[in-house]
Design a protein around this motif. Sequence first.
Motif, PDB file in Angstrom:
ATOM      1  N   ASP A 248     -12.543  33.221  20.835  1.00  0.00           N
ATOM      2  CA  ASP A 248     -12.046  32.656  22.177  1.00  0.00           C
ATOM      3  C   ASP A 248     -12.707  31.130  22.401  1.00  0.00           C
ATOM      4  OD1 ASP A 248     -10.800  35.036  23.808  1.00  0.00           O
ATOM      5  OD2 ASP A 248     -12.733  35.783  23.226  1.00  0.00           O
ATOM      6  N   ASN A 249     -12.783  30.463  21.333  1.00  0.00           N
ATOM      7  CA  ASN A 249     -12.835  29.133  21.144  1.00  0.00           C
ATOM      8  C   ASN A 249     -11.711  28.295  21.061  1.00  0.00           C
ATOM      9  OD1 ASN A 249     -15.989  29.309  20.768  1.00  0.00           O
ATOM     10  ND2 ASN A 249     -15.172  30.367  19.286  1.00  0.00           N
ATOM     11  N   THR A 250     -11.659  26.901  21.760  1.00  0.00           N
ATOM     12  CA  THR A 250     -10.632  26.016  21.568  1.00  0.00           C
ATOM     13  C   THR A 250     -11.180  25.030  20.776  1.00  0.00           C
ATOM     14  OG1 THR A 250      -9.725  26.288  23.932  1.00  0.00           O
ATOM     15  CG2 THR A 250      -9.431  24.265  22.674  1.00  0.00           C
ATOM     16  N   VAL A 251     -10.668  24.767  19.291  1.00  0.00           N
ATOM     17  CA  VAL A 251     -11.079  24.044  18.346  1.00  0.00           C
ATOM     18  C   VAL A 251      -9.719  23.066  18.047  1.00  0.00           C
ATOM     19  CG1 VAL A 251     -12.117  24.189  15.959  1.00  0.00           C
ATOM     20  CG2 VAL A 251     -12.420  26.030  17.484  1.00  0.00           C
ATOM     21  N   SER A 252      -9.912  21.702  18.270  1.00  0.00           N
ATOM     22  CA  SER A 252      -8.736  20.872  18.219  1.00  0.00           C
ATOM     23  C   SER A 252      -9.239  19.315  17.782  1.00  0.00           C
ATOM     24  CB  SER A 252      -8.052  20.857  19.481  1.00  0.00           C
ATOM     25  OG  SER A 252      -8.550  20.376  20.396  1.00  0.00           O
ATOM     26  N   GLY A 253      -8.190  18.809  17.232  1.00  0.00           N
ATOM     27  CA  GLY A 253      -8.408  17.367  16.857  1.00  0.00           C
ATOM     28  C   GLY A 253      -9.557  17.035  15.989  1.00  0.00           C
ATOM     29  N   ASN A 254     -10.217  17.932  15.177  1.00  0.00           N
ATOM     30  CA  ASN A 254     -11.320  17.661  14.407  1.00  0.00           C
ATOM     31  C   ASN A 254     -10.887  17.025  12.694  1.00  0.00           C
ATOM     32  OD1 ASN A 254     -13.622  18.820  16.061  1.00  0.00           O
ATOM     33  ND2 ASN A 254     -12.268  20.508  16.039  1.00  0.00           N
ATOM     34  N   ASN A 274      -8.824  32.565  19.011  1.00  0.00           N
ATOM     35  CA  ASN A 274      -8.953  31.270  18.992  1.00  0.00           C
ATOM     36  C   ASN A 274      -8.025  30.534  18.925  1.00  0.00           C
ATOM     37  OD1 ASN A 274     -12.279  31.185  18.276  1.00  0.00           O
ATOM     38  ND2 ASN A 274     -11.402  32.308  16.914  1.00  0.00           N
ATOM     39  N   LEU A 275      -7.930  29.393  19.719  1.00  0.00           N
ATOM     40  CA  LEU A 275      -6.741  28.271  19.537  1.00  0.00           C
ATOM     41  C   LEU A 275      -7.281  27.220  18.812  1.00  0.00           C
ATOM     42  CD1 LEU A 275      -4.244  27.671  21.137  1.00  0.00           C
ATOM     43  CD2 LEU A 275      -5.434  26.514  23.121  1.00  0.00           C
ATOM     44  N   VAL A 276      -6.640  27.122  17.843  1.00  0.00           N
ATOM     45  CA  VAL A 276      -6.753  26.195  16.766  1.00  0.00           C
ATOM     46  C   VAL A 276      -5.706  24.982  16.551  1.00  0.00           C
ATOM     47  CG1 VAL A 276      -7.654  25.741  14.409  1.00  0.00           C
ATOM     48  CG2 VAL A 276      -8.258  27.775  15.826  1.00  0.00           C
ATOM     49  N   LEU A 277      -5.859  23.950  17.052  1.00  0.00           N
ATOM     50  CA  LEU A 277      -4.518  23.113  17.144  1.00  0.00           C
ATOM     51  C   LEU A 277      -5.122  21.607  16.858  1.00  0.00           C
ATOM     52  CD1 LEU A 277      -3.446  23.854  20.766  1.00  0.00           C
ATOM     53  CD2 LEU A 277      -2.482  24.655  18.580  1.00  0.00           C
ATOM     54  N   GLY A 278      -4.006  21.138  16.009  1.00  0.00           N
ATOM     55  CA  GLY A 278      -3.942  19.622  15.379  1.00  0.00           C
ATOM     56  C   GLY A 278      -5.312  19.178  14.773  1.00  0.00           C
ATOM     57  N   ILE A 295      -9.424  37.907  10.154  1.00  0.00           N
ATOM     58  CA  ILE A 295      -8.957  36.830  11.004  1.00  0.00           C
ATOM     59  C   ILE A 295      -7.857  37.271  11.740  1.00  0.00           C
ATOM     60  CG2 ILE A 295      -8.005  34.353  10.739  1.00  0.00           C
ATOM     61  CD1 ILE A 295      -9.916  35.833   7.894  1.00  0.00           C
ATOM     62  N   VAL A 296      -7.791  37.658  13.010  1.00  0.00           N
ATOM     63  CA  VAL A 296      -6.998  38.213  13.704  1.00  0.00           C
ATOM     64  C   VAL A 296      -6.800  37.789  15.032  1.00  0.00           C
ATOM     65  CG1 VAL A 296      -7.190  40.561  12.613  1.00  0.00           C
ATOM     66  CG2 VAL A 296      -8.466  39.841  14.682  1.00  0.00           C
ATOM     67  N   LEU A 297      -5.252  37.634  15.533  1.00  0.00           N
ATOM     68  CA  LEU A 297      -5.045  37.346  16.860  1.00  0.00           C
ATOM     69  C   LEU A 297      -5.335  35.899  17.302  1.00  0.00           C
ATOM     70  CD1 LEU A 297      -6.221  40.652  18.620  1.00  0.00           C
ATOM     71  CD2 LEU A 297      -3.849  40.048  18.025  1.00  0.00           C
ATOM     72  N   ASN A 298      -5.248  35.187  16.327  1.00  0.00           N
ATOM     73  CA  ASN A 298      -5.671  33.731  16.588  1.00  0.00           C
ATOM     74  C   ASN A 298      -4.061  32.847  16.616  1.00  0.00           C
ATOM     75  OD1 ASN A 298      -8.668  33.366  15.977  1.00  0.00           O
ATOM     76  ND2 ASN A 298      -7.659  34.534  14.141  1.00  0.00           N
ATOM     77  N   ARG A 299      -4.068  31.601  17.471  1.00  0.00           N
ATOM     78  CA  ARG A 299      -3.107  30.748  17.299  1.00  0.00           C
ATOM     79  C   ARG A 299      -3.495  29.373  16.284  1.00  0.00           C
ATOM     80  NH1 ARG A 299      -0.036  26.865  21.559  1.00  0.00           N
ATOM     81  NH2 ARG A 299       1.895  27.117  20.643  1.00  0.00           N
ATOM     82  N   ALA A 300      -2.919  29.339  15.678  1.00  0.00           N
ATOM     83  CA  ALA A 300      -3.303  28.133  14.693  1.00  0.00           C
ATOM     84  C   ALA A 300      -1.848  27.322  14.472  1.00  0.00           C
ATOM     85  CB  ALA A 300      -3.837  28.392  13.513  1.00  0.00           C
ATOM     86  N   LYS A 301      -1.751  26.042  15.222  1.00  0.00           N
ATOM     87  CA  LYS A 301      -0.561  25.117  14.972  1.00  0.00           C
ATOM     88  C   LYS A 301      -0.878  23.679  14.604  1.00  0.00           C
ATOM     89  CE  LYS A 301       2.555  28.343  15.554  1.00  0.00           C
ATOM     90  NZ  LYS A 301       3.457  28.449  16.831  1.00  0.00           N
TER      91      LYS A 301
END
Length: 365
Positions: A248-254, A274-278, A295-301
């Motif tokens: 349930d983390n938001t991980v983006s722009g790293n 987790n929401l893993v974006l950009g 590694i299940v039920l994540n959104r990685a775009k």
Amino acid sequence: MPHAKSRYVLASVITILVVVVALAITGMHSVPEPVRVSEYAPSPHGPIVINGPEDFTAPGAGFGCECVRQGSGTQADPYVIAGWVIRASTAHGILIIETSTHFVVRDVSIYGEASVFNGMTLQHVENGRIERSTVTGNSDGISTLSSSNLAIVNNNVTDNNVGVHLEVSHKNIVQGNNVSHNREMGIFVRGSYNRVINNTVTRNGFGGINIDGTIPQAVFDVLSGNIVTENGGYGVGLWVAANSVVSDNTVSGNGEYGGIALAEMSYNNTVTRNLVLGNSGNGISVVEGSSANNIVLNRAKGNGDGASRFDLFDDGSGSGNVWANNDFGTGSPGLSALLDPADVFHSIPAVTRKSNKLRSSYAVR
């Protein structure tokens, strides 16, 4: 082989159920956000040293820290160290050693100079709470060594070398802190049964949140509900970690090392919801012999470039990793053979697999 796939699917279902129960328990025991009350006007104080329970003393005592505003040191009535403004230019701002006395550090501001000393250092300490304090310009902002049952809650930790550093420390909670603009790391944890939840970890020089199990083990840690963005190297990294949950983390722009990485034989961890974006590097990666992870039920775009770095990346060096029910765009070559049949795989570029060697971002001093 059909039986093997069935076992993988069954294992994923069981794992998800266990994780849901674990997260529910975590939510039940989360530290509630305290109501902010300005009890004391900010007042200057020299560096505070507490070397055992006898040093918890009130101003004017003539010995000890002369820093305690109230309390008796029990669980129901902890010592309260509050309202002080401290410059950590000649020593650690607050140094507490060898005590299990109950205490709270609240509404304290610590400003470092030249990044030589830590803002707060707790060594061999139990039953402490640090809350609503500002710690800036130090070596480590808040540092613990061989300490347990601590709560580090709702602090502003900025412009240090490392924001929050737990070393050989277990059963602690780091919750609701703003940890940003630190020169090396945001939050570094080496230990077990720690919970890192609901923090904002952004724009740190190299890494966002690091769980490291080199010495000693890092097992049964929980990272949940954090916002981890725009850190220079990577968002969340697990090294030699086992039986831990990243959810349930938001991980983006790293940066170039990506969003969430499981490396150096990390084992039996769950990465979910987790929401893993950009992120510039891989969105979620499992590398360097890491095995039996879910590694299940994540959104990685929108992670990587789709050619050498992907939304999902497995370097193939481990075994038994389960990738299931993730929403993603690109994946590393060969990943499709590891996916659960429920996954819908999109657009595998026909390129040679590239192993992105990750490194532990912070060494023992």
